[in-house]
Design a protein around this motif. Structure first.
Motif, PDB file in Angstrom:
ATOM      1  N   ALA A   1      18.081 -44.688 -48.751  1.00  0.00           N
ATOM      2  CA  ALA A   1      18.065 -43.819 -47.301  1.00  0.00           C
ATOM      3  C   ALA A   1      16.717 -43.771 -46.850  1.00  0.00           C
ATOM      4  O   ALA A   1      16.690 -44.065 -45.450  1.00  0.00           O
ATOM      5  CB  ALA A   1      18.668 -42.370 -47.783  1.00  0.00           C
ATOM      6  N   SER A   2      15.994 -43.788 -47.746  1.00  0.00           N
ATOM      7  CA  SER A   2      14.463 -43.715 -46.955  1.00  0.00           C
ATOM      8  C   SER A   2      14.231 -45.244 -46.414  1.00  0.00           C
ATOM      9  O   SER A   2      13.335 -45.261 -45.366  1.00  0.00           O
ATOM     10  CB  SER A   2      13.499 -43.279 -48.104  1.00  0.00           C
ATOM     11  N   GLN A   3      14.452 -46.205 -47.311  1.00  0.00           N
ATOM     12  CA  GLN A   3      14.336 -47.695 -46.645  1.00  0.00           C
ATOM     13  C   GLN A   3      14.850 -47.807 -45.297  1.00  0.00           C
ATOM     14  O   GLN A   3      14.315 -48.305 -44.369  1.00  0.00           O
ATOM     15  CB  GLN A   3      14.629 -48.647 -47.693  1.00  0.00           C
ATOM     16  N   ILE A   4      16.031 -47.372 -45.193  1.00  0.00           N
ATOM     17  CA  ILE A   4      16.806 -47.391 -43.900  1.00  0.00           C
ATOM     18  C   ILE A   4      16.188 -46.606 -42.970  1.00  0.00           C
ATOM     19  O   ILE A   4      15.969 -47.073 -41.729  1.00  0.00           O
ATOM     20  CB  ILE A   4      18.245 -46.968 -44.042  1.00  0.00           C
ATOM     21  N   ALA A   5      15.841 -45.544 -43.093  1.00  0.00           N
ATOM     22  CA  ALA A   5      15.184 -44.448 -42.139  1.00  0.00           C
ATOM     23  C   ALA A   5      13.769 -45.141 -41.898  1.00  0.00           C
ATOM     24  O   ALA A   5      13.448 -45.129 -40.749  1.00  0.00           O
ATOM     25  CB  ALA A   5      14.867 -43.197 -42.751  1.00  0.00           C
ATOM     26  N   ALA A   6      12.837 -45.807 -42.466  1.00  0.00           N
ATOM     27  CA  ALA A   6      11.679 -46.327 -42.232  1.00  0.00           C
ATOM     28  C   ALA A   6      12.229 -47.509 -41.293  1.00  0.00           C
ATOM     29  O   ALA A   6      11.213 -47.616 -40.267  1.00  0.00           O
ATOM     30  CB  ALA A   6      11.112 -47.107 -43.659  1.00  0.00           C
ATOM     31  N   ILE A   7      12.997 -48.396 -41.565  1.00  0.00           N
ATOM     32  CA  ILE A   7      13.245 -49.466 -40.731  1.00  0.00           C
ATOM     33  C   ILE A   7      13.871 -48.967 -39.201  1.00  0.00           C
ATOM     34  O   ILE A   7      13.357 -49.387 -38.454  1.00  0.00           O
ATOM     35  CB  ILE A   7      14.223 -50.428 -41.299  1.00  0.00           C
ATOM     36  N   ASP A   8      14.415 -48.089 -39.284  1.00  0.00           N
ATOM     37  CA  ASP A   8      15.288 -47.165 -38.212  1.00  0.00           C
ATOM     38  C   ASP A   8      13.895 -46.811 -37.357  1.00  0.00           C
ATOM     39  O   ASP A   8      13.992 -47.051 -36.009  1.00  0.00           O
ATOM     40  CB  ASP A   8      16.138 -46.325 -38.470  1.00  0.00           C
TER      41      ASP A   8
ATOM     42  N   THR B   1      12.104 -49.898 -35.598  1.00  0.00           N
ATOM     43  CA  THR B   1      12.847 -50.467 -34.716  1.00  0.00           C
ATOM     44  C   THR B   1      12.971 -49.737 -33.392  1.00  0.00           C
ATOM     45  O   THR B   1      13.610 -49.932 -32.404  1.00  0.00           O
ATOM     46  CB  THR B   1      14.092 -51.287 -35.311  1.00  0.00           C
ATOM     47  N   SER B   2      13.287 -48.256 -33.646  1.00  0.00           N
ATOM     48  CA  SER B   2      13.360 -47.441 -32.521  1.00  0.00           C
ATOM     49  C   SER B   2      12.044 -47.152 -31.779  1.00  0.00           C
ATOM     50  O   SER B   2      12.227 -46.282 -30.827  1.00  0.00           O
ATOM     51  CB  SER B   2      14.052 -46.166 -33.095  1.00  0.00           C
ATOM     52  N   GLY B   3      11.102 -47.976 -32.080  1.00  0.00           N
ATOM     53  CA  GLY B   3       9.890 -47.479 -31.350  1.00  0.00           C
ATOM     54  C   GLY B   3       8.891 -46.331 -31.782  1.00  0.00           C
ATOM     55  O   GLY B   3       7.948 -46.026 -31.111  1.00  0.00           O
ATOM     56  N   LYS B   4       9.150 -45.698 -32.779  1.00  0.00           N
ATOM     57  CA  LYS B   4       8.211 -44.747 -33.488  1.00  0.00           C
ATOM     58  C   LYS B   4       6.864 -45.260 -33.974  1.00  0.00           C
ATOM     59  O   LYS B   4       6.195 -44.376 -34.109  1.00  0.00           O
ATOM     60  CB  LYS B   4       9.031 -43.793 -34.546  1.00  0.00           C
ATOM     61  N   PHE B   5       6.892 -46.480 -34.236  1.00  0.00           N
ATOM     62  CA  PHE B   5       5.856 -47.032 -34.762  1.00  0.00           C
ATOM     63  C   PHE B   5       5.567 -48.603 -33.925  1.00  0.00           C
ATOM     64  O   PHE B   5       6.463 -49.118 -33.751  1.00  0.00           O
ATOM     65  CB  PHE B   5       5.995 -47.429 -36.294  1.00  0.00           C
TER      66      PHE B   5
ATOM     67  N   ALA C   1      10.673 -59.415 -30.323  1.00  0.00           N
ATOM     68  CA  ALA C   1      11.984 -59.317 -30.378  1.00  0.00           C
ATOM     69  C   ALA C   1      12.658 -59.910 -31.480  1.00  0.00           C
ATOM     70  O   ALA C   1      13.774 -59.124 -32.057  1.00  0.00           O
ATOM     71  CB  ALA C   1      12.588 -59.924 -29.118  1.00  0.00           C
ATOM     72  N   LEU C   2      12.421 -60.841 -31.949  1.00  0.00           N
ATOM     73  CA  LEU C   2      12.718 -61.790 -33.049  1.00  0.00           C
ATOM     74  C   LEU C   2      12.428 -60.695 -34.214  1.00  0.00           C
ATOM     75  O   LEU C   2      13.285 -60.591 -34.962  1.00  0.00           O
ATOM     76  CB  LEU C   2      12.065 -63.025 -33.338  1.00  0.00           C
ATOM     77  N   LEU C   3      11.422 -59.937 -34.462  1.00  0.00           N
ATOM     78  CA  LEU C   3      10.889 -59.214 -35.640  1.00  0.00           C
ATOM     79  C   LEU C   3      11.958 -58.042 -35.593  1.00  0.00           C
ATOM     80  O   LEU C   3      12.593 -57.706 -36.582  1.00  0.00           O
ATOM     81  CB  LEU C   3       9.547 -58.859 -35.385  1.00  0.00           C
ATOM     82  N   ILE C   4      12.184 -57.806 -34.386  1.00  0.00           N
ATOM     83  CA  ILE C   4      13.020 -56.162 -34.230  1.00  0.00           C
ATOM     84  C   ILE C   4      14.441 -56.779 -34.679  1.00  0.00           C
ATOM     85  O   ILE C   4      15.150 -55.961 -35.450  1.00  0.00           O
ATOM     86  CB  ILE C   4      13.183 -55.538 -32.790  1.00  0.00           C
ATOM     87  N   ASP C   5      15.208 -57.835 -34.204  1.00  0.00           N
ATOM     88  CA  ASP C   5      16.310 -58.338 -34.810  1.00  0.00           C
ATOM     89  C   ASP C   5      16.439 -58.518 -36.223  1.00  0.00           C
ATOM     90  O   ASP C   5      17.251 -58.062 -36.700  1.00  0.00           O
ATOM     91  CB  ASP C   5      16.487 -59.708 -34.001  1.00  0.00           C
ATOM     92  N   GLN C   6      15.401 -59.120 -36.781  1.00  0.00           N
ATOM     93  CA  GLN C   6      15.441 -59.135 -38.054  1.00  0.00           C
ATOM     94  C   GLN C   6      15.593 -57.923 -38.997  1.00  0.00           C
ATOM     95  O   GLN C   6      15.982 -57.848 -39.976  1.00  0.00           O
ATOM     96  CB  GLN C   6      14.387 -60.084 -38.726  1.00  0.00           C
ATOM     97  N   LEU C   7      14.685 -57.007 -38.554  1.00  0.00           N
ATOM     98  CA  LEU C   7      14.488 -55.765 -39.252  1.00  0.00           C
ATOM     99  C   LEU C   7      15.985 -54.873 -38.813  1.00  0.00           C
ATOM    100  O   LEU C   7      16.560 -54.281 -39.839  1.00  0.00           O
ATOM    101  CB  LEU C   7      13.239 -54.944 -38.473  1.00  0.00           C
ATOM    102  N   GLN C   8      16.519 -55.077 -37.715  1.00  0.00           N
ATOM    103  CA  GLN C   8      17.783 -54.334 -37.667  1.00  0.00           C
ATOM    104  C   GLN C   8      18.820 -54.953 -38.524  1.00  0.00           C
ATOM    105  O   GLN C   8      19.695 -54.347 -38.994  1.00  0.00           O
ATOM    106  CB  GLN C   8      18.185 -54.663 -36.310  1.00  0.00           C
TER     107      GLN C   8
ATOM    108  N   THR D   1      22.068 -54.657 -43.651  1.00  0.00           N
ATOM    109  CA  THR D   1      22.347 -55.256 -45.210  1.00  0.00           C
ATOM    110  C   THR D   1      22.151 -53.882 -45.818  1.00  0.00           C
ATOM    111  O   THR D   1      22.978 -53.645 -46.967  1.00  0.00           O
ATOM    112  CB  THR D   1      21.373 -56.256 -45.336  1.00  0.00           C
ATOM    113  N   LEU D   2      21.159 -53.068 -45.798  1.00  0.00           N
ATOM    114  CA  LEU D   2      20.889 -51.937 -46.664  1.00  0.00           C
ATOM    115  C   LEU D   2      21.797 -50.750 -46.502  1.00  0.00           C
ATOM    116  O   LEU D   2      22.296 -50.275 -47.502  1.00  0.00           O
ATOM    117  CB  LEU D   2      19.636 -51.210 -46.397  1.00  0.00           C
ATOM    118  N   ARG D   3      22.534 -50.853 -45.371  1.00  0.00           N
ATOM    119  CA  ARG D   3      23.622 -49.989 -45.110  1.00  0.00           C
ATOM    120  C   ARG D   3      24.949 -50.281 -45.791  1.00  0.00           C
ATOM    121  O   ARG D   3      25.480 -49.677 -46.347  1.00  0.00           O
ATOM    122  CB  ARG D   3      23.986 -49.583 -43.760  1.00  0.00           C
TER     123      ARG D   3
END
Length: 66
Positions: free
Chosen positions: A6-13, A16-20, A31-38, A43-45
């Motif tokens: 859950a914490s790994q998913i939250a960090a990636i979210d 990718t949502s622009g908080k960092f 854009a590629l990096l965001i796609d990869q992280l999504q 996968t984590l979900r």
């Protein structure tokens, strides 16, 4: 160190949502990096949804080793 799914998913979210900020040398790379992280988040979900089954298979394989 153990970090929950859950914490790994939250960090990636959060990333990718622009908080960092994402440092990339170009917009296409960003854009590629965001796609990869999504994709990582998806996968984590999937792992999170099937965590019990995955752990059961791993334990069963451990139990069958000589």
């Amino acid at each position: 160190m153990k970090v929950s799914l859950a914490s790994q998913i939250a960090a990636i979210d959060a990333i990718t949502s622009g908080k960092f900020p994402i440092v990339a040398s170009s917009n296409p790379q960003r854009a590629l990096l965001i796609d990869q992280l999504q994709a990582v988040a998806l996968t984590l979900r999937l792992v999170q949804r099937h965590e019990a089954e995955i752990r059961a298979v791993i334990e069963a394989k451990k139990g069958s080793r000589p």
